[in-house]
Write an enzyme that holds these catalytic residues in place. Sequence first.
Site, mmCIF file in Angstrom:
data_model
loop_
_atom_site.group_PDB
_atom_site.id
_atom_site.type_symbol
_atom_site.label_atom_id
_atom_site.label_comp_id
_atom_site.label_asym_id
_atom_site.label_seq_id
_atom_site.Cartn_x
_atom_site.Cartn_y
_atom_site.Cartn_z
ATOM 1 N N HIS A 1 -5.701 -0.091 6.018
ATOM 2 C CA HIS A 1 -5.344 0.784 6.862
ATOM 3 C C HIS A 1 -6.460 0.829 8.383
ATOM 4 O O HIS A 1 -7.005 1.706 8.392
ATOM 5 C CB HIS A 1 -4.997 2.348 6.650
ATOM 6 C CG HIS A 1 -6.047 2.775 5.696
ATOM 7 N ND1 HIS A 1 -7.316 2.685 5.697
ATOM 8 C CD2 HIS A 1 -5.642 3.389 4.478
ATOM 9 C CE1 HIS A 1 -7.753 3.212 4.459
ATOM 10 N NE2 HIS A 1 -6.773 3.540 3.828
ATOM 11 N N ASP B 1 0.934 2.433 3.758
ATOM 12 C CA ASP B 1 -0.044 3.440 3.452
ATOM 13 C C ASP B 1 0.755 4.652 2.918
ATOM 14 O O ASP B 1 0.430 6.082 3.307
ATOM 15 C CB ASP B 1 -1.290 3.948 4.303
ATOM 16 C CG ASP B 1 -2.284 4.925 3.418
ATOM 17 O OD1 ASP B 1 -2.195 5.202 2.338
ATOM 18 O OD2 ASP B 1 -3.174 5.515 4.201
ATOM 19 N N ASN C 1 -5.034 6.592 -6.973
ATOM 20 C CA ASN C 1 -5.642 7.738 -6.665
ATOM 21 C C ASN C 1 -4.460 8.824 -7.297
ATOM 22 O O ASN C 1 -4.397 9.772 -6.525
ATOM 23 C CB ASN C 1 -6.158 8.023 -5.346
ATOM 24 C CG ASN C 1 -4.923 7.913 -4.467
ATOM 25 O OD1 ASN C 1 -3.931 7.291 -4.625
ATOM 26 N ND2 ASN C 1 -4.982 8.595 -3.491
ATOM 27 N N HIS D 1 1.010 -1.093 0.073
ATOM 28 C CA HIS D 1 -0.004 -0.021 0.155
ATOM 29 C C HIS D 1 0.717 1.340 0.116
ATOM 30 O O HIS D 1 1.323 1.887 0.940
ATOM 31 C CB HIS D 1 -0.986 0.080 1.118
ATOM 32 C CG HIS D 1 -2.154 1.177 1.104
ATOM 33 N ND1 HIS D 1 -3.060 0.922 1.804
ATOM 34 C CD2 HIS D 1 -2.170 2.115 0.702
ATOM 35 C CE1 HIS D 1 -3.863 1.717 1.602
ATOM 36 N NE2 HIS D 1 -3.354 2.734 0.789
ATOM 37 N N GLU E 1 -7.396 1.162 -4.041
ATOM 38 C CA GLU E 1 -8.264 1.018 -2.780
ATOM 39 C C GLU E 1 -9.458 1.786 -3.001
ATOM 40 O O GLU E 1 -9.318 2.879 -3.526
ATOM 41 C CB GLU E 1 -7.303 1.712 -1.573
ATOM 42 C CG GLU E 1 -7.335 3.024 -1.594
ATOM 43 C CD GLU E 1 -6.446 3.748 -0.284
ATOM 44 O OE1 GLU E 1 -5.508 4.339 -0.649
ATOM 45 O OE2 GLU E 1 -6.990 3.566 0.880
ATOM 46 N N ARG F 1 2.330 8.588 -6.206
ATOM 47 C CA ARG F 1 1.965 9.927 -6.881
ATOM 48 C C ARG F 1 2.574 10.259 -8.362
ATOM 49 O O ARG F 1 2.088 9.573 -9.131
ATOM 50 C CB ARG F 1 2.611 11.244 -6.056
ATOM 51 C CG ARG F 1 2.483 10.980 -4.658
ATOM 52 C CD ARG F 1 0.910 11.499 -4.396
ATOM 53 N NE ARG F 1 0.857 11.761 -2.839
ATOM 54 C CZ ARG F 1 -0.268 11.182 -2.086
ATOM 55 N NH1 ARG F 1 -1.193 10.459 -2.711
ATOM 56 N NH2 ARG F 1 -0.381 11.299 -0.832
ATOM 57 N N HIS G 1 -10.961 1.297 1.212
ATOM 58 C CA HIS G 1 -10.860 2.299 2.138
ATOM 59 C C HIS G 1 -12.252 2.534 2.829
ATOM 60 O O HIS G 1 -12.904 3.246 2.638
ATOM 61 C CB HIS G 1 -10.282 3.491 1.791
ATOM 62 C CG HIS G 1 -9.912 4.684 2.724
ATOM 63 N ND1 HIS G 1 -8.862 5.409 2.362
ATOM 64 C CD2 HIS G 1 -10.762 5.080 3.630
ATOM 65 C CE1 HIS G 1 -9.056 6.387 3.625
ATOM 66 N NE2 HIS G 1 -10.230 6.145 4.187
ATOM 67 N N HIS H 1 1.514 5.038 -2.061
ATOM 68 C CA HIS H 1 1.123 5.984 -3.097
ATOM 69 C C HIS H 1 2.226 6.932 -3.554
ATOM 70 O O HIS H 1 2.739 7.841 -3.118
ATOM 71 C CB HIS H 1 -0.110 7.269 -2.364
ATOM 72 C CG HIS H 1 -1.278 6.525 -1.957
ATOM 73 N ND1 HIS H 1 -2.224 6.372 -2.531
ATOM 74 C CD2 HIS H 1 -1.374 5.915 -0.614
ATOM 75 C CE1 HIS H 1 -3.229 5.987 -1.833
ATOM 76 N NE2 HIS H 1 -2.738 5.610 -0.680
ATOM 77 N N HIS I 1 3.233 13.853 1.358
ATOM 78 C CA HIS I 1 2.998 15.451 0.810
ATOM 79 C C HIS I 1 4.213 16.284 1.437
ATOM 80 O O HIS I 1 4.656 15.882 2.213
ATOM 81 C CB HIS I 1 1.742 15.931 1.523
ATOM 82 C CG HIS I 1 0.307 14.916 1.143
ATOM 83 N ND1 HIS I 1 -0.181 15.278 0.163
ATOM 84 C CD2 HIS I 1 -0.260 13.917 1.966
ATOM 85 C CE1 HIS I 1 -1.253 14.252 0.306
ATOM 86 N NE2 HIS I 1 -1.313 13.784 1.049
HETATM 87 O O1 DOR Z 1 -4.285 9.891 4.501
HETATM 88 C C1 DOR Z 1 -4.503 9.550 3.506
HETATM 89 N N1 DOR Z 1 -3.969 9.858 2.380
HETATM 90 N N2 DOR Z 1 -5.498 8.325 3.416
HETATM 91 C C2 DOR Z 1 -5.674 7.756 2.108
HETATM 92 O O2 DOR Z 1 -6.147 6.875 2.090
HETATM 93 C C3 DOR Z 1 -5.157 8.375 0.763
HETATM 94 C C4 DOR Z 1 -3.671 9.186 1.240
HETATM 95 C C5 DOR Z 1 -3.278 9.911 -0.078
HETATM 96 O O3 DOR Z 1 -3.283 9.515 -1.109
HETATM 97 O O4 DOR Z 1 -2.756 10.779 0.191
#
Ligand code: DOR
Length: 406
Positions: A209, A270, A87, A53, A145, A57, A174, A55, A274
């Site tokens: 999560h 997860d 996503n 899991h 997810e 980006r 999720h 991300h 950012h």
């Molecule tokens: O806090 C989160 N950020 N939860 C998620 O399920 C998605 C993730 C994100 O992609 O930033």
Amino acid sequence: MIISGKFFYKNSIVEGCIVVEDGVIVDIRKDIRSDDKFEVSKGLILPAGLDVHVHFRDFEESYKETIESGSLSALHGGICLVVDQPNTKPPVVDEKNYLRRIEKADRTSYVDYSLNLGLTEENSSEIEKIIERIERNVRIPAVGEVFLQHKTMQVSYETLKSVRDRIEKLITVHAEDAELIRDESVRPKEAEIIAVRRCVEMGKFYFCHISTPEALNIIHRRSFAEVTPHHLLLSKGKVKFERVNPPLRSERDRIELLRNIDKVDVIASDHAPHTIEDKKNGAPGFPGVEVMYPLMLNLVKNGIIDLKTVVEKIVVNPAKIFGFDMYSGIEIGNYANLAVFDFSEVRKIRAEDLHSKAGWTPYEGFEAIFPKVVFVRGVRALDYGEVLVDRGFGMLATGSHMQYEH
Ligand code: DOR
């Protein structure tokens, strides 16, 4: 090649040799005389981890992370395979973006890579066709997810049920109920508990999560439960930039989740990077791919959980559940994905030492045990902080369609 030392094999620590040919473990023996031997005299050889899991980006959000930076971070954390999430901007909800991303991963990933396909209200009626078209080229590990509560990718229970009934594939959810989230930043425990209860009644899912002991109990033995290091180690009101979905819970819930670790199928990060600027503006999510395995091994060192539990939830179970047959640990026939950890060397986590573009961590100052050496498919990819492979070394992970039963 032969790698010798102490290693974790069939749930115990043994001493001997791991014989590797073309990246695959072909033999495990007590002793072999050979000049071509990589000897681990200090430290323990564990199977390298999977993080199912992340991300990563990239695309229009490459300032937050790219497949290249995220996978480099993974390698430094002893992870040999990641499952990336759809996503992204634009999202991975069709064949075009799926293959575009896979092609990019093939060129830029440091570790083995796989990608979930996103489900939305819009693509749900033709999801079988999209899966079929993509799988002519590459295997999709899961649909997910799936967001039951999301600004742009929300899926209704009805749609989820219809897709569950129609496709065989693993679906990762999720689970937070949209009705119970009045404001993006106020997300009660009940939102998770109710969503999990409703989904479990529809069929078998993989729940991402899980943050509440109550939801974990509902899922146990009926579906699969994933927990993150942050829900096991951090609680509400204790960290800066604490916004994450689902949110951090009370200290009591955190301890209860950790106490019930045996009911958890998978630990995954997860990894949701950012920048600090984005965090200041309330973006939810924590980077975590690089520190997950090291933090969990520090719990082992401190006697809080045992090594078998960590290997089961970071290696064996994710490999089986997502069908990555040759990634399930140190065993003849599996890839030689190995990470050497020296439990006598505990390091404090510092954001500046990590490799994600996020540039910060909620675990600043936490103690962790980082890998000294990492082998991916028999190739020494990380050696005492030095990366010995190029970007693109990571392979698209295929594996089988095998599904895992409890
Ligand atoms: O806090 C989160 N950020 N939860 C998620 O399920 C998605 C993730 C994100 O992609 O930033």
